[in-house]
Design a protein around this motif. Structure first.
Motif, PDB file in Angstrom:
ATOM      1  N   ARG A1026       0.972  -1.126   0.042  1.00 59.53           N
ATOM      2  CA  ARG A1026       0.089   0.299  -0.022  1.00 59.53           C
ATOM      3  C   ARG A1026       0.864   1.212   0.052  1.00 59.53           C
ATOM      4  O   ARG A1026       1.538   1.513   1.014  1.00 59.53           O
ATOM      5  N   THR A1027       0.838   1.902  -1.157  1.00 62.01           N
ATOM      6  CA  THR A1027       1.681   3.264  -1.214  1.00 62.01           C
ATOM      7  C   THR A1027       0.800   4.370  -1.356  1.00 62.01           C
ATOM      8  O   THR A1027       1.414   5.557  -1.868  1.00 62.01           O
ATOM      9  N   SER A1028      -0.294   4.415  -1.464  1.00 57.08           N
ATOM     10  CA  SER A1028      -1.324   5.361  -2.080  1.00 57.08           C
ATOM     11  C   SER A1028      -1.583   6.376  -0.648  1.00 57.08           C
ATOM     12  O   SER A1028      -1.098   6.140   0.284  1.00 57.08           O
ATOM     13  N   GLY A1029      -2.061   7.583  -0.949  1.00 52.26           N
ATOM     14  CA  GLY A1029      -2.484   8.463   0.204  1.00 52.26           C
ATOM     15  C   GLY A1029      -3.710   7.932   0.837  1.00 52.26           C
ATOM     16  O   GLY A1029      -4.266   6.693   0.460  1.00 52.26           O
ATOM     17  N   SER A1030      -4.109   8.466   2.083  1.00 52.42           N
ATOM     18  CA  SER A1030      -5.358   8.010   2.672  1.00 52.42           C
ATOM     19  C   SER A1030      -6.541   8.906   2.307  1.00 52.42           C
ATOM     20  O   SER A1030      -7.292   9.111   3.329  1.00 52.42           O
ATOM     21  N   GLU A1031      -6.673   9.372   1.231  1.00 51.49           N
ATOM     22  CA  GLU A1031      -7.915  10.314   0.891  1.00 51.49           C
ATOM     23  C   GLU A1031      -8.209  10.047  -0.776  1.00 51.49           C
ATOM     24  O   GLU A1031      -7.358  10.235  -1.680  1.00 51.49           O
ATOM     25  N   VAL A1032      -9.467  10.060  -0.706  1.00 44.97           N
ATOM     26  CA  VAL A1032     -10.124   9.515  -2.202  1.00 44.97           C
ATOM     27  C   VAL A1032     -11.358  10.277  -2.200  1.00 44.97           C
ATOM     28  O   VAL A1032     -12.022  10.138  -1.583  1.00 44.97           O
ATOM     29  N   HIS A1033     -11.399  11.346  -3.283  1.00 50.40           N
ATOM     30  CA  HIS A1033     -12.534  12.294  -3.373  1.00 50.40           C
ATOM     31  C   HIS A1033     -12.858  12.668  -2.041  1.00 50.40           C
ATOM     32  O   HIS A1033     -13.937  12.889  -1.585  1.00 50.40           O
ATOM     33  N   SER A1034     -11.962  13.548  -1.502  1.00 56.56           N
ATOM     34  CA  SER A1034     -12.225  14.391  -0.198  1.00 56.56           C
ATOM     35  C   SER A1034     -12.505  13.352   0.763  1.00 56.56           C
ATOM     36  O   SER A1034     -12.996  13.785   2.076  1.00 56.56           O
ATOM     37  N   MET A1035     -12.515  11.962   0.851  1.00 61.86           N
ATOM     38  CA  MET A1035     -13.084  11.116   2.047  1.00 61.86           C
ATOM     39  C   MET A1035     -11.770  10.367   2.434  1.00 61.86           C
ATOM     40  O   MET A1035     -11.167   9.689   1.689  1.00 61.86           O
ATOM     41  N   PRO A1036     -11.261  10.813   3.694  1.00 61.72           N
ATOM     42  CA  PRO A1036     -10.358   9.965   4.336  1.00 61.72           C
ATOM     43  C   PRO A1036     -10.816   8.692   4.523  1.00 61.72           C
ATOM     44  O   PRO A1036     -11.680   8.249   4.845  1.00 61.72           O
ATOM     45  N   TYR A1037      -9.912   7.579   4.428  1.00 57.87           N
ATOM     46  CA  TYR A1037     -10.020   6.063   4.644  1.00 57.87           C
ATOM     47  C   TYR A1037      -8.762   5.682   5.261  1.00 57.87           C
ATOM     48  O   TYR A1037      -7.666   6.286   5.025  1.00 57.87           O
ATOM     49  N   GLY A1038      -8.874   4.632   6.150  1.00 59.71           N
ATOM     50  CA  GLY A1038      -7.958   3.855   6.677  1.00 59.71           C
ATOM     51  C   GLY A1038      -7.872   2.617   6.475  1.00 59.71           C
ATOM     52  O   GLY A1038      -9.160   1.910   6.342  1.00 59.71           O
ATOM     53  N   MET A1039      -6.948   1.564   6.546  1.00 64.01           N
ATOM     54  CA  MET A1039      -6.604   0.310   6.538  1.00 64.01           C
ATOM     55  C   MET A1039      -6.044  -0.373   7.680  1.00 64.01           C
ATOM     56  O   MET A1039      -4.935   0.329   8.156  1.00 64.01           O
ATOM     57  N   ALA A1040      -6.222  -1.386   8.212  1.00 57.88           N
ATOM     58  CA  ALA A1040      -5.458  -2.082   9.143  1.00 57.88           C
ATOM     59  C   ALA A1040      -5.790  -3.676   8.976  1.00 57.88           C
ATOM     60  O   ALA A1040      -7.020  -3.905   8.550  1.00 57.88           O
ATOM     61  N   ASP A1041      -4.744  -4.463   9.214  1.00 57.95           N
ATOM     62  CA  ASP A1041      -5.113  -5.678   9.046  1.00 57.95           C
ATOM     63  C   ASP A1041      -3.912  -6.429   9.730  1.00 57.95           C
ATOM     64  O   ASP A1041      -3.037  -6.030  10.363  1.00 57.95           O
ATOM     65  N   THR A1042      -4.236  -7.871   9.927  1.00 52.98           N
ATOM     66  CA  THR A1042      -3.113  -8.766  10.660  1.00 52.98           C
ATOM     67  C   THR A1042      -3.337 -10.055   9.913  1.00 52.98           C
ATOM     68  O   THR A1042      -4.425 -10.450   9.535  1.00 52.98           O
ATOM     69  N   LEU A1043      -2.219 -10.870   9.686  1.00 55.45           N
ATOM     70  CA  LEU A1043      -2.105 -12.192   9.175  1.00 55.45           C
ATOM     71  C   LEU A1043      -2.821 -13.284   9.966  1.00 55.45           C
ATOM     72  O   LEU A1043      -2.990 -14.399   9.444  1.00 55.45           O
ATOM     73  N   GLY A1044      -2.655 -12.942  11.337  1.00 54.34           N
ATOM     74  CA  GLY A1044      -3.139 -14.169  12.346  1.00 54.34           C
ATOM     75  C   GLY A1044      -2.094 -15.218  12.272  1.00 54.34           C
ATOM     76  O   GLY A1044      -0.885 -14.919  12.481  1.00 54.34           O
ATOM     77  N   ASN A1045      -2.436 -16.371  12.391  1.00 56.48           N
ATOM     78  CA  ASN A1045      -1.887 -17.373  12.543  1.00 56.48           C
ATOM     79  C   ASN A1045      -1.203 -18.021  11.069  1.00 56.48           C
ATOM     80  O   ASN A1045      -0.575 -19.174  11.050  1.00 56.48           O
ATOM     81  N   TYR A1046      -1.620 -17.324  10.148  1.00 53.52           N
ATOM     82  CA  TYR A1046      -1.190 -17.766   8.686  1.00 53.52           C
ATOM     83  C   TYR A1046       0.098 -17.262   8.364  1.00 53.52           C
ATOM     84  O   TYR A1046       0.574 -16.162   8.450  1.00 53.52           O
TER      85      TYR A1046
END
Length: 1716
Positions: A1026-1046
């Motif tokens: 993920r190399t993009s900014g955190s805004e699309v069409h004036s809408m801030p957005y965010g991501m979070a994830d985890t791989l767990g046990n995989y």
């Protein structure tokens, strides 16, 4: 040239998509026809196995799409044929026009007639203008004059047809030629054509049936009959062997809206195919005729149409309609009449189904291949499963007597010969499952000694021909997953039956014949439609296991159920039973599963009960009269319990697992100490304020989970739990971690820790920092980044030899941990901890509490910790030496604190660390010592304040020294800059990520990247970058994830801005693939790469009247079809697309990926319209500014309607565990082509209009929602509204803190900001994909707010909603509330009301915190609250009234008169549960703080008037004063003057903060829609001046005014508005006398018919004065009241006398209404 024209014959392209394939065809075919020798190629002779009718047949592996290779291929096959002689053809004149070869020729009349007759049977439009236009798929008969006549007469399909011809000639010769006994020709025998292009034998012979081969080429005289083992169908035999004569069915033929003709592809065994156009109702016989012409066969009598599905092949009957079958399969796959189903047959649908044109001689494909089904060469166990057999292999006949077990499952066309079954004299077990048979073969039931019969997963509608009377030895019968609705009467003869499985059928009633099977031990009736059990079920006295889940049982079980005295296990989950008392009396019952029912009380017991599950039941009363000493597992989660009866735990002393999640417990009884064998205790989501000290006396306790409560402390006695392994106390109010009592006096020095000055004490640039930096520089200057060992050894030696503060720190660690001769006081403390939880606990979760830095000193004693979670506390600096003691630590979570530095010196010790989360802190740098954790796999430092030189590796951390990293997240560090720095040859580029070969997730959102194009790795199916900014069409957005046990990546997100080049069109998506052992999810990656392209194509294809939702649905289906086509392909070079995401390698989908899949949710936002489509279990919710939410997706679970009905129709089933075909837990998904069409990709679609009150869109995978409910997720995300990145991380972190160890992906989009022009800093300099420079630090990194003030509420859920507002003063809105008939409810349902009051109070306080009100006080169940604005008061009242309707009330409340559900004309609920009256007034009360509670209190006339106004209201009504109405209209006028402009509101309220609040509240009110109804002027009790009262109500509750309008409003002044007449008075007295007689009769007194009315009228007179009316009426009402009360007391129905006045008023009005 059109390759897909009707009648074309081709080998299917490997996997090219339809649009790219059409493009390539036009290219190379256009070049082909321009060649000068085209005519020579067409005139030349051919040889080989291919038919002359085709010019596009190819051999496998010998074709190329280039024009030159195609021409070479064509020339190779256009050689001369030795069987053909040259002849002159009709002269032709050839022209070339528009890229098409045209030929004019002279046609003979005979050829023309022949051609017209032939082509008319193919398609009406297939040969128009064929005399002038030819192409590569032109029928050979239409080429008279172009192709030589001799060639037409003598050409045959050489190789396959020649073998077929030789074999049949031998058979004919052996049987005496091809003459029938009566001397006529047998046209079923193969013959060479003698004249004309296609002679008369072209017509079909007898149609081949589905189960047996038709006797072809064999004499059928009276003296000879083919053995049954041949599988030959005799002429006089029925087409199926189900025991019934064939009944021709004339089913109505559905017609498509699109067209009356359909395309269909039919494949040959060599892979070539023909595309045919025919009518919807065409039969197999008709289709065979067409195919005969297409394939140039003289006869098709020896051919059949096969239907392949899910890897199984079924031979179609002659009268079946394949086009209808194709249409039905497409509909099961999700296509509808809106789609062009009629032309979908043009393309290969092999992943779903395929029609096959097969010779009938290939009936036994495995005959002689015994190694496949007899690997041990022993015939006792014969497994013929899934081999597409038509009959039994001949090799088995001679060993039939040896067969004991025979598995014939999944052989669709299989016929079981009777003589073979009769030869199997020792056969005991037959498996005939998954054959999709509508009738049971009678031959199977001829086994004399059958013990085990499995006929599951067929389509059996009855078992009438089962002949159970002949099988008394049958022990086990499995008939699940069929279409049975009744059982034959003969089943009662199965006197030895022990196991019967009838699950997943169509039983609407429990079959009474089963009640006669008294020998049954196991019975499964799950997934049917049974509403009640018959009394006869008590006859099954030997039954031990009974499963009847997922039915519609209601009420209670029959009393005869107690006769099942042998029952040991009972599963009645997912029904609607309200009473299970009869079950609890069964003497031998050990396991009772009753989850998801409506049981509210359990007061019986079973002497042998071991496992009891009552979760998801509204249980309010749970008690036993006698001890249950055998009970080991008790699950009461999601019930309505608030307390246990006295001495309850003393009755279940052998309990091992106790689950009390999501109830209303405030305390746990101290008697829990009696549960000496308890190993697991879970009490999540309650209101526990403390744990009893006695919990420390449980020696076997291993797990304690008490997160999401209100615990302010943990008892020190928990240290005595020397077997405790897990403690989860997240989301409580803990501010300290307890020490054991006997260690309370031990100093930190004795424990190996000394006081270390903080950074504030020594300064950020003090001696410690300078000493460490200086030594590092001097020791590491001679080493390169590759030579890590030398650098580290020198660095550490320098630090150790330094005499400064660093040396003191390390010596502490050495003395307390490393030294071989530890101090005596340290040894003493260790010995004291030897028998405590310090030696046993492995997992400690303390996230979301009030803990500070000091808690780590106590935690450092827990040296065996493997997982430590301290996220979202008040940590600012980790005390040095604390983490260093935890040498076994593998997972450390410190997210959401205020850390500014990590303890570098402690990192040397925790080298076993694998996971480190320090996101959402204030870290400016990362210490270089992180590189010492060489096994670190996961590092999340997102949303910090990182700003350092990544190339300064001697001092600061660089990722190139942790090569084992799988997950690295730097997103949200808006000042972090990564740029390529100069480096010497041979040294690594420190900005390069390519050395992290095991990396799965790389987060660089909002990070500045300069000159790093070559250093950022490409995305693959196993790596997300993920190399993009955190805004699309004036809408801030965010991501979070985890791989767990995989180990591998399986979930991929998507964000597409400026979709189709439009600024206001964006796409968000989440594709959750199932984990794969050896790589990432290719299905998920393929969907992410291609979704936007496919969606754009479908949008362009939309016709008039079709919507975006249609395009979304078609996108999912076409994407899944493309996946299926690719997984069915064999040539790898055809897999790849010529497009993909930027920086992403194109995924390669192979056939082995066909059995994997991915769930998906896609969001398309165009302007202010939002469209969302989902398949599977990726869910999305849309929150509003008032913390309400809307669920936008549907979870496609197999076990629930309507999915279960669709699965039935598709031939699948749902297992008792709720999985599709016992394999998958979702019913819709991409991929999983082994389960198609049971699983499909048709999405659920929701379309909505975004409004000003819509706020956040939350999309997350399944596991997040299993640990965090929707409302909690909304509350958590709202606390980080300004930064969706932090909000997403917070949700993920909380799920981990609550115990989730699986993969999670969260995406949060601030849709409320869509299109808004918000002034945000723009990136400056460099190639930045999200950088922000020249910005104030406070703007980028706001100081983390304290989540809770000093006077924080005890409820952690309230604390997430923010601090309570300051008490308003001056002009304000005051509200009084009260519960209608609460006293009566308390008297009637005291236990249920405990839970109901907690629900009521929680709703009140939650909405109060959201809206911004101040709770003044509570009296009983009444609330007194106030608000700074009138709009806020209205919003609060409306939201509370709405929330009360959907609350999960105890069953006793909803079944009572006052809490029963009431619906309006549109079936909308308007009353349910507790009914609350409300009154609002606007004014200026007297304000004064209480000296004890320090809370504001209010006095004066305004308070009294508000109380009286609320008393006027009835339950569910909101009454308001005229002053309040005036204030509301004033605010509304200012709001409407300029919506969105706060200046007008500021002029009204005089405060900017209040103006914003009013603007928000008025938006909500206009969103609700509200009305006002005037009641009039009423005299209020105790007040001199009357008040003009009005009723306000939200639009969705307007129907309340019709049911309980103002005309029946309870009022103290109501008698003043009554004007009774004399006639009314006498009617009222007559009514009272009748009532007295009825009550007397009920009390046993004699009843007289004497009427005293006439006598009283004579004495008193008809006309009563006004002064005498009311005393006389009061006298009548008193008589009625006394009589009613005496009757109630006599009947044992006591009521509260304190309610007498309220009842008197109600009775008075009711009597007046009756008299009127």
């Amino acid at each position: 040239m059109d390759y897909d024209s009707p009648g074309s014959i081709q080998r299917p392209p490997s996997s090219l998509s339809s649009f790219s394939r059409d493009r390539k065809k036009r290219g190379f075919l256009g070049k082909l026809i321009k060649r000068k020798d085209s005519a020579d190629l067409l005139d030349s002779d051919r040889s080989g196995q291919h038919s002359p009718a085709t010019a596009s047949l190819t051999d496998s592996g010998d074709r190329s799409d280039s024009p030159s290779m195609f021409l070479k291929y064509r020339q190779k096959h256009f050689k001369s044929d030795k069987y053909h002689t040259k002849a002159s053809s009709t002269p032709t004149k050839r022209t070339h026009k528009d890229g098409i070869f045209h030929a004019k020729h002279t046609d003979t009349a005979e050829a023309s007639a022949s051609r017209k007759q032939s082509t008319s049977t193919i398609s009406p439009a297939s040969t128009e203008a064929s005399t002038h236009l030819f192409h590569l798929d032109t029928h050979v008969e239409d080429m008279t004059g172009i192709i030589k006549p001799e060639y037409l007469h003598h050409h045959q399909d050489r190789k396959p047809y020649k073998r077929h011809l030789i074999k049949n000639r031998r058979l004919i010769a052996h049987r005496g030629g091809n003459n029938t006994p009566n001397g006529t020709k047998d046209h079923n025998a193969l013959q060479r054509p003698t004249s004309g292009p296609f002679p008369s034998p072209y017509s079909l012979g007898p149609s081949p049936p589905s189960d047996r081969k038709v006797s072809q080429g064999v004499p059928t005289g009276a003296g000879w009959t083919a053995p049954e083992s041949w599988g030959v169908m005799r002429p006089d035999e029925e087409l199926h062997n189900g025991g019934k004569p064939p009944q021709p069915k004339k089913a109505p033929v559905p017609r498509s809206k699109a067209a009356s003709t359909y395309y269909v592809r039919v494949f040959r065994t060599d892979g070539t195919f023909a595309t045919v156009v025919c009518a919807l109702d065409v039969t197999v016989t008709d289709l065979l005729q067409i195919l005969g012409r297409k394939f140039f066969l003289p006869s098709v009598a020896h051919y059949q149409i096969g239907f392949r599905r899910m890897g199984l092949i079924r031979i179609l009957h002659a009268n079946e309609r394949p086009i209808i079958l194709q249409k039905r399969m497409l509909e099961l796959c999700g296509y509808t009449e809106e789609d062009p189903i009629w032309e979908m047959g043009r393309e290969d649908m092999g992943f779903l189904f395929r029609f096959l044109f097969v010779p009938s001689v290939n009936a036994v494909p495995i005959d002689g291949q015994e190694d496949d089904y007899l690997p041990s060469k022993k015939y006792a166990q014969v497994n013929l499963q899934r081999r597409s057999l038509q009959t039994i292999p001949a090799s088995l006949y001679q060993h039939a007597s040896e067969i004991i077990s025979l598995n014939l499952s999944e052989n669709l066309p299989l016929d079981v010969p009777l003589q073979f079954i009769q030869a199997c004299v020792n056969l005991r077990e037959v498996k005939f499952a998954g054959n999709f048979r509508a009738h049971l073969p009678t031959s199977i039931m001829q086994t004399a000694k059958l013990n085990y019969l499995d006929i599951s997963s067929n389509r059996l509608e009855d078992l009438d021909n089962a002949q159970f009377e002949k099988h008394e030895t049958l022990v086990s019968l499995k008939a699940q997953n069929n279409r049975l609705s009744a059982l034959p009467a003969s089943i009662v003869h199965l006197r030895n039956l022990r196991q019967l499985n009838l699950a997943f059928n169509y039983f609407a009633e429990f079959p009474l014949s089963v009640c006669n099977l008294v020998t049954l031990l196991e019975l499964d009736m799950s997934f049917n439609d049974i509403r009640e059990l018959p009394p006869e079920i008590g006859q099954l006295c030997a039954l031990e296991t009974f499963v009847i889940t997922n039915n519609v049982l209601t009420g209670s079980l029959p009393e005869t159920f107690q006769n099942l005295t042998s029952l040991k296990s009972l599963d009645i989950r997912y029904n609607d039973l309200t009473n299970v008392e009869v079950v609890m009396t069964l003497p031998r019952l050990e396991v009772f599963l009753s989850s998801h029912n409506s049981v509210s009380r359990v007061e019986q017991y079973s002497k042998r009960m071991r496992v009891l599950h009552l979760n998801q039941n509204p249980v309010t009363r749970f008690n036993f009269t006698l001890p249950m000493i055998t009970l080991t597992t008790l699950n009461l989660a999601n019930a309505k319990m608030s307390s246990f009866p006295e001495g309850f735990f003393e009755k279940i002393t052998n309990l091992e697992k106790l689950t009390l999640d999501n109830n209303h417990f405030g305390t746990i009884p101290s008697q829990i100490g009696r549960l000496r064998r308890l190993t697991n205790f879970s009490c999540v989501g309650n209101s526990l304020s403390s744990l009893p000290p006695e919990i420390g006396t449980l020696p076997e306790l291993r797990q304690i989970d008490v997160h999401s409560n209100t615990l302010s402390s943990l008892p020190s006695e928990i240290w005595q739990l020397n077997n405790l392994e897990l403690l989860n106390a997240s989301s409580n109010n803990l501010d300290t971690f307890p020490l054991p009592l006997y260690l309370g006096s031990i100093s930190t020095e004795a424990s190996g820790l000394k006081h270390i000055p903080s950074t504030d004490e020594v300064g950020m640039h003090g001696s410690e920092s300078q000493a460490r930096r200086t030594s590092n520089m001097s020791s590491s200057s001679g080493y390169s980044p590759r030579d890590m060992s030398g650098r580290r050894e020198s660095e550490y030696s320098a630090v150790s030899s330094d005499a400064g503060l660093s040396n003191r720190k390390l010596s502490v660690l050495t003395a307390g941990v490393e030294s071989g001769t530890p101090r005596n006081d340290s040894v003493t403390s260790s010995s004291r901890l030897a028998n405590t939880m310090a030696q046993s606990i492995r997992y400690l979760y303390l996230a979301d509490n009030q803990l500070n830095d000091e808690c780590l000193k106590e935690i450092s004693f827990l040296t065996e910790l493997v997982v430590l979670n301290l996220s979202y506390n008040y940590l600012s600096e980790i005390p040095v030496g604390t983490l260093g003691r935890l040498i076994h630590l593998r997972e450390l979570y410190l997210s959401g604190n205020s850390l500014t530095i990590l303890p570098a010196d402690d990192l040397f010790r925790i080298t076993n660390l694998r996971i480190l989360h320090v996101n959402a802190n204030k870290l400016p740098t990362l210490p270089a010592e992180l590189a010492e954790i060489n096994q670190l796999l996961v590092l999340d430092v997102g949303s910090n304040s990182l700003k350092y030189n990544i190339s300064n590796w001697p001092y600061d951390w660089n990722w190139n020294f942790n090569l084992e990293l799988k997950y690295l997240n730097l997103s949200g560090n808006k000042r972090l800059e990564i740029k390529q720095a100069p480096h010497a040859k041979g040294e690594i580029d420190l900005s390069d990520f390519s050395s992290l070969s095991k990396l799965r997730v790389l987060g660089l959102m909002d990070v500045t990247l300069k000159n790093t194009d070559s250093t950022i790795p490409d995305q693959t199916e196993d790596r997300r970058v993920r190399t993009s900014g955190s805004e699309v069409h004036s809408m801030p957005y965010g991501m979070a994830d985890t791989l767990g046990n995989y180990d591998h990546l399986s979930t991929i997100d998507m964000a597409v801005e400026r979709f189709r080049g439009n600024e206001d069109e964006v796409i968000f998506g989440l594709f959750d693939g199932r984990p794969v052992a050896d790589g990432g999810s290719k299905i998920a990656k393929f969907a992410q790469d291609n979704f936007a392209d496919f969606f754009g194509i479908e949008l362009r294809k939309l016709r008039e009247g079709e919507s975006v939702a249609t395009a979304l649905r078609r996108t999912f289906l076409s994407l899944n079809k493309e996946l299926g086509t690719r997984t069915m392909s064999d040539a790898e070079d055809k897999y790849r697309l010529d497009y993909g995401h930027r920086g992403s390698s194109v995924v390669v989908v192979r056939p082995e990926d066909a059995n994997t899949g991915a769930c998906a949710t896609a969001v398309y936002i165009a302007g202010n319209r939002l469209y969302i489509a989902n398949i599977g279990d990726v869910r999305a919710i849309l929150s509003r500014t008032d913390r309400e939410y809307r669920l936008l997706t549907k979870t496609h679970e197999p076990a629930f309607s309507p999915e279960i009905d669709r699965i039935r129709e598709a031939g699948g089933f749902v297992s008792p565990t709720g999985k599709l075909n016992d394999l998958l837990d979702v019913s819709r998904s991409f991929g999983y082509f082994n389960l198609v069409p049971c699983i499909q990709a048709a999405p659920s679609i929701v379309e909505c209009q975004l409004s000003d009150t819509d706020d956040l869109l939350i999309i997350a995978t399944k596991k997040l929602w299993e640990y965090i409910d929707y409302q909690t997720a909304v509350d958590m995300a709202a606390t980080e509204r300004s930064d969706p990145m932090r909000a997403a991380q917070k949700l993920r972190d909380f799920a981990i803190a609550y115990g989730c160890s699986d993969k999670i992906v969260v995406m949060i989009v601030a849709v409320g900001d869509s299109g808004k022009k918000i002034n945000r800093p723009r990136p400056a300099g460099g190639v930045s994909l999200g950088s922000i420079s020249n910005v104030e630090e406070e703007e980028l990194f706001p100081v983390l707010k304290r989540r809770r003030a000093r006077n924080f509420p005890e409820d952690a859920a309230l604390a997430r909603l923010g601090d309570e507002v300051s008490p308003p003063v001056g002009d304000l809105a005051m509200v009084f509330t009260d519960i209608k008939n609460s006293t009566l409810l308390w008297e009637t349902y005291p236990i249920a009301m405990r839970s109901a009051i907690k629900i009521h109070n929680s709703i009140m306080r939650r909405q109060l915190r959201i809206v911004g009100g101040y709770e003044v006080k509570t009296e009983g169940d009444a609330f007194m609250v106030c608000f700074p604005t009138a709009a806020a008061a209205m919003v609060w009242c409306f939201s509370v009234q709405s929330q009360l309707l959907v609350a999960e009330w105890p069953a006793e409340i909803t079944s009572s008169v006052d809490g029963a559900e009431v619906v309006d004309e549109d079936n909308n609920i308007i009353y349910r549960g507790l009914s609350v009256r409300m009154g609002i007034h606007w004014g200026s009360p007297v304000c004064e703080r209480d000296p004890i509670t320090r809370r504001m209190d209010y006095f004066g006339p305004m308070v009294n008037r508000t109380s009286r106004i609320s008393a006027v209201a009835d339950g569910g009504q909101v009454t308001v004063s005229q002053d309040f109405v005036t204030e509301v209209y004033r605010l509304d006028k200012a709001y409407k003057k300029a919506p969105g402009d706060l200046s007008a509101l500021y002029e009204v309220v005089g405060d900017e903060f209040l103006a914003k609040a009013v603007d928000r509240d008025m938006k909500l009110l206009h969103g609700y829609g509200w009305g006002l109804t005037e009641v009039g002027v009423l005299k209020l009790k105790g007040l001199e001046s009357p008040e003009f009262i009005s009723l306000i109500y939200p639009k969705n509750l307007a129907a309340r005014m019709k049911i309980n309008g103002p005309d029946v409003t309870v009022s103290a002044s109501a008698p003043q508005h009554v004007s009774p007449t004399s006639e009314m008075i006498w009617k009222l007295r007559s009514l009272s006398l009748r009532l007295e007689r009825i009550c007397s009769y009920l009390n046993g007194a004699p009843v007289t018919d004497q009427d005293h009315n006439a006598y009283m009228e004579e004495i008193v007179g008809q006309n009563i004065s006004d002064e005498g009316i009311f005393p006389f009426m009061d006298h009548i009402v008193t008589r009625i009241e006394v009589r009613l009360l005496s009757t109630l007391i006599t009947q044992g129905m006591l009521i509260d006398i304190s309610c007498r006045t309220r009842y008197r008023h109600s009775l008075f009005e009711a009597l007046i209404a009756t008299a009127c």
